[in-house]
Design a protein around this motif. Sequence first.
Motif, PDB file in Angstrom:
ATOM      1  N   CYS A 179      -5.108  -0.767  -3.652  1.00 55.00           N
ATOM      2  CA  CYS A 179      -4.515  -0.784  -2.323  1.00 55.00           C
ATOM      3  C   CYS A 179      -5.067   0.396  -1.532  1.00 55.00           C
ATOM      4  O   CYS A 179      -5.684   1.310  -2.078  1.00 55.00           O
ATOM      5  N   GLY A 193       0.832  -1.190   0.000  1.00 59.23           N
ATOM      6  CA  GLY A 193       0.000   0.000   0.000  1.00 59.23           C
ATOM      7  C   GLY A 193       0.867   1.240   0.000  1.00 59.23           C
ATOM      8  O   GLY A 193       2.098   1.169  -0.111  1.00 59.23           O
ATOM      9  N   CYS A 239      -2.382  -3.739   1.070  1.00 54.62           N
ATOM     10  CA  CYS A 239      -2.662  -4.207  -0.295  1.00 54.62           C
ATOM     11  C   CYS A 239      -4.036  -4.894  -0.342  1.00 54.62           C
ATOM     12  O   CYS A 239      -4.372  -5.703   0.532  1.00 54.62           O
TER      13      CYS A 239
END
Length: 292
Positions: free
Chosen positions: A130, A75, A123
């Motif tokens: 994400c 992310g 994620c």
Amino acid sequence: MPREAEISVNERAFIQEALQEKIRLDGRAFDAFRPLTLTFGDEYGVADVQLGKTRVIARISVEVTAPLPERKFDGIFQIVTEFSPMASPAFEVGRPTDAEVILSRILEKAIRRSNALDTESLCIIAGLKCFALRADVHIIDHDGGLIDASCIAVMAALQHFRRPDVVVEGEKATILSAREREPIPLSILHQPLCVTFSYFEEGEIFLVDADLAEEQVRQAELIITMNQHGELCQIAKYGGATVDPLAIVSCTTVALQKVKELTKFIQSRLEEDAKRRNVGGFMAELSAENAR
């Protein structure tokens, strides 16, 4: 360009002479922090820190976006600082000062680059979706110790924040509201905190948590970032005076003690906030009697 009101020659000499006599103007010990308060907002991820007269508010927000091409399984996490003009006459919107640049750099290294937050847990679908997490740091009042207060605020806000749960079906992701499913706390790998040492008299005198007047008199500063397990995340030095290596070792010992105390304090405040939010719980809300 606006700037901070400079300390007078007499005030500077007075502070230096007092330090030579082992006295701080507010009566604190050389290794003592100012009174620290930490409160959380009604929403998850808002932390309000007051360190003496210095006040910092950190707010965590999240959105769904595409991950970076080179990090498909991670992310996104970023820290943004904002210096309010009402905090100091030296701060001006759109014109970052040296203090703002240093603060942004220190927080970036201390929290994001030390992998305090597990970005892989953000994620949703590898390479497609994400969570993008953003920490906004607002400086409300400035009386010294911005780095330490800001780091406390960001770490407390990250531990307080809850992200929405998500249901994945193939390449389709559905974000669930808090009503549908309980939000999920972030995955925090460790809790780094900054302790800033200001030194005087060519490194013979070290102070923890200098206020604004002491910061204007100091020769340089040493910022140590550690977690409660004694793992050293960062050492940064700003200023012209040199530092003896043995003095740095001594500072790391003091920093570890302070980090343990701060970590325990943050945890206690988080537990108090959790108890406040869980009074009655969701079932009590469902069974609540009509106000009439």
